[in-house]
Motif scaffolding. Sequence first.
Motif, mmCIF file in Angstrom:
data_model
loop_
_atom_site.group_PDB
_atom_site.id
_atom_site.type_symbol
_atom_site.label_atom_id
_atom_site.label_comp_id
_atom_site.label_asym_id
_atom_site.label_seq_id
_atom_site.Cartn_x
_atom_site.Cartn_y
_atom_site.Cartn_z
ATOM 1 N N LYS A 175 11.037 1.278 -4.715
ATOM 2 C CA LYS A 175 10.115 2.213 -4.074
ATOM 3 C C LYS A 175 9.604 3.162 -5.140
ATOM 4 O O LYS A 175 10.384 3.698 -5.919
ATOM 5 C CB LYS A 175 10.832 3.027 -2.994
ATOM 6 C CG LYS A 175 10.915 2.353 -1.660
ATOM 7 C CD LYS A 175 11.435 3.319 -0.617
ATOM 8 C CE LYS A 175 11.391 2.702 0.760
ATOM 9 N NZ LYS A 175 11.816 3.653 1.783
ATOM 10 N N ASN A 188 4.205 9.968 3.881
ATOM 11 C CA ASN A 188 5.390 10.420 4.621
ATOM 12 C C ASN A 188 5.030 10.952 5.997
ATOM 13 O O ASN A 188 5.790 10.804 6.947
ATOM 14 C CB ASN A 188 6.138 11.492 3.836
ATOM 15 C CG ASN A 188 6.753 10.937 2.563
ATOM 16 O OD1 ASN A 188 7.050 9.754 2.477
ATOM 17 N ND2 ASN A 188 6.916 11.782 1.567
ATOM 18 N N GLY A 196 3.841 10.055 -0.485
ATOM 19 C CA GLY A 196 4.448 8.940 0.227
ATOM 20 C C GLY A 196 5.142 8.002 -0.733
ATOM 21 O O GLY A 196 5.457 8.374 -1.865
ATOM 22 N N LYS A 228 -10.813 5.842 4.094
ATOM 23 C CA LYS A 228 -9.788 5.025 4.740
ATOM 24 C C LYS A 228 -10.220 3.565 4.876
ATOM 25 O O LYS A 228 -9.413 2.661 4.805
ATOM 26 C CB LYS A 228 -9.450 5.603 6.102
ATOM 27 C CG LYS A 228 -8.815 6.967 6.022
ATOM 28 C CD LYS A 228 -8.593 7.538 7.404
ATOM 29 C CE LYS A 228 -8.043 8.928 7.341
ATOM 30 N NZ LYS A 228 -9.028 9.960 7.162
ATOM 31 N N PRO A 232 0.828 -1.210 0.000
ATOM 32 C CA PRO A 232 0.000 0.000 0.000
ATOM 33 C C PRO A 232 0.860 1.257 0.000
ATOM 34 O O PRO A 232 2.038 1.228 0.371
ATOM 35 C CB PRO A 232 -0.784 -0.112 1.307
ATOM 36 C CG PRO A 232 0.072 -0.960 2.180
ATOM 37 C CD PRO A 232 0.783 -1.918 1.269
ATOM 38 N N CYS A 233 0.266 2.349 -0.422
ATOM 39 C CA CYS A 233 0.948 3.644 -0.382
ATOM 40 C C CYS A 233 1.018 4.083 1.078
ATOM 41 O O CYS A 233 0.003 4.125 1.775
ATOM 42 C CB CYS A 233 0.170 4.663 -1.211
ATOM 43 S SG CYS A 233 0.980 6.267 -1.322
ATOM 44 N N VAL A 234 2.226 4.374 1.550
ATOM 45 C CA VAL A 234 2.429 4.793 2.935
ATOM 46 C C VAL A 234 2.818 6.270 2.921
ATOM 47 O O VAL A 234 3.869 6.634 2.385
ATOM 48 C CB VAL A 234 3.542 3.963 3.612
ATOM 49 C CG1 VAL A 234 3.779 4.431 5.032
ATOM 50 C CG2 VAL A 234 3.210 2.483 3.571
ATOM 51 N N ARG A 265 5.450 3.664 -2.087
ATOM 52 C CA ARG A 265 4.893 2.328 -2.186
ATOM 53 C C ARG A 265 6.070 1.402 -2.466
ATOM 54 O O ARG A 265 6.848 1.652 -3.367
ATOM 55 C CB ARG A 265 3.908 2.296 -3.341
ATOM 56 C CG ARG A 265 3.340 0.974 -3.673
ATOM 57 C CD ARG A 265 2.491 1.028 -4.946
ATOM 58 N NE ARG A 265 1.582 2.157 -5.023
ATOM 59 C CZ ARG A 265 0.395 2.220 -4.415
ATOM 60 N NH1 ARG A 265 -0.012 1.218 -3.671
ATOM 61 N NH2 ARG A 265 -0.376 3.272 -4.545
ATOM 62 N N GLU A 266 6.219 0.339 -1.665
ATOM 63 C CA GLU A 266 7.318 -0.605 -1.868
ATOM 64 C C GLU A 266 6.841 -1.789 -2.686
ATOM 65 O O GLU A 266 5.731 -2.269 -2.510
ATOM 66 C CB GLU A 266 7.858 -1.094 -0.525
ATOM 67 C CG GLU A 266 8.638 -0.024 0.205
ATOM 68 C CD GLU A 266 9.404 -0.583 1.392
ATOM 69 O OE1 GLU A 266 10.060 -1.633 1.225
ATOM 70 O OE2 GLU A 266 9.332 0.034 2.454
ATOM 71 N N ASP A 303 -1.906 10.933 7.618
ATOM 72 C CA ASP A 303 -2.544 9.802 6.947
ATOM 73 C C ASP A 303 -2.889 10.076 5.491
ATOM 74 O O ASP A 303 -3.600 9.301 4.861
ATOM 75 C CB ASP A 303 -3.791 9.352 7.715
ATOM 76 C CG ASP A 303 -4.844 10.442 7.816
ATOM 77 O OD1 ASP A 303 -4.561 11.577 7.406
ATOM 78 O OD2 ASP A 303 -5.939 10.149 8.293
#
Length: 142
Positions: free
Chosen positions: A66, A47, A54, A77, A43-45, A56-57, A50
């Motif tokens: 990344k 920085n 950000g 959400k 998922p997109c995390v 995504r790995e 919320d």
Amino acid sequence: MQVRGLLLLLLLILVSATAEAGKNKKEKAKKDGSKCEDWRWGPCVPNSKDCGLGYREGTCKDESKKLKCKIPCNWKKKFGADCKYKFESWGGCSAQTGLKTRSGILKKALYNAQCEEIVYVTKPCSSKIKSKSKAKKGKGKD
């Protein structure tokens, strides 16, 4: 005659320099690229907080990458930012619960996200009566 020859020479130099720069960009893209085809993305995390920018790995065999990503600050959400749904119109207000309900059918799952096929959302019934006509301002009618 000499001026034409000089201009032609400058033009040839410019064209060859531009072509060489294009080759360098292509070679750089090949170095960064991967032959792996079965990437699994997380998922997109964001920085911070919320939402917003950000990363995504992703992993594929023993490679990892990344990617930059963005989570809109108005996203639902509960469903995740990578699950896109087509929602029907809001239903009527339930007198028992004081809520309106509507369902959404999965339209697209980005980056192999695990998404529910159908989701349900509720919101409080509005006590205000909204008018359908809106005032038009600034149309320049004189």
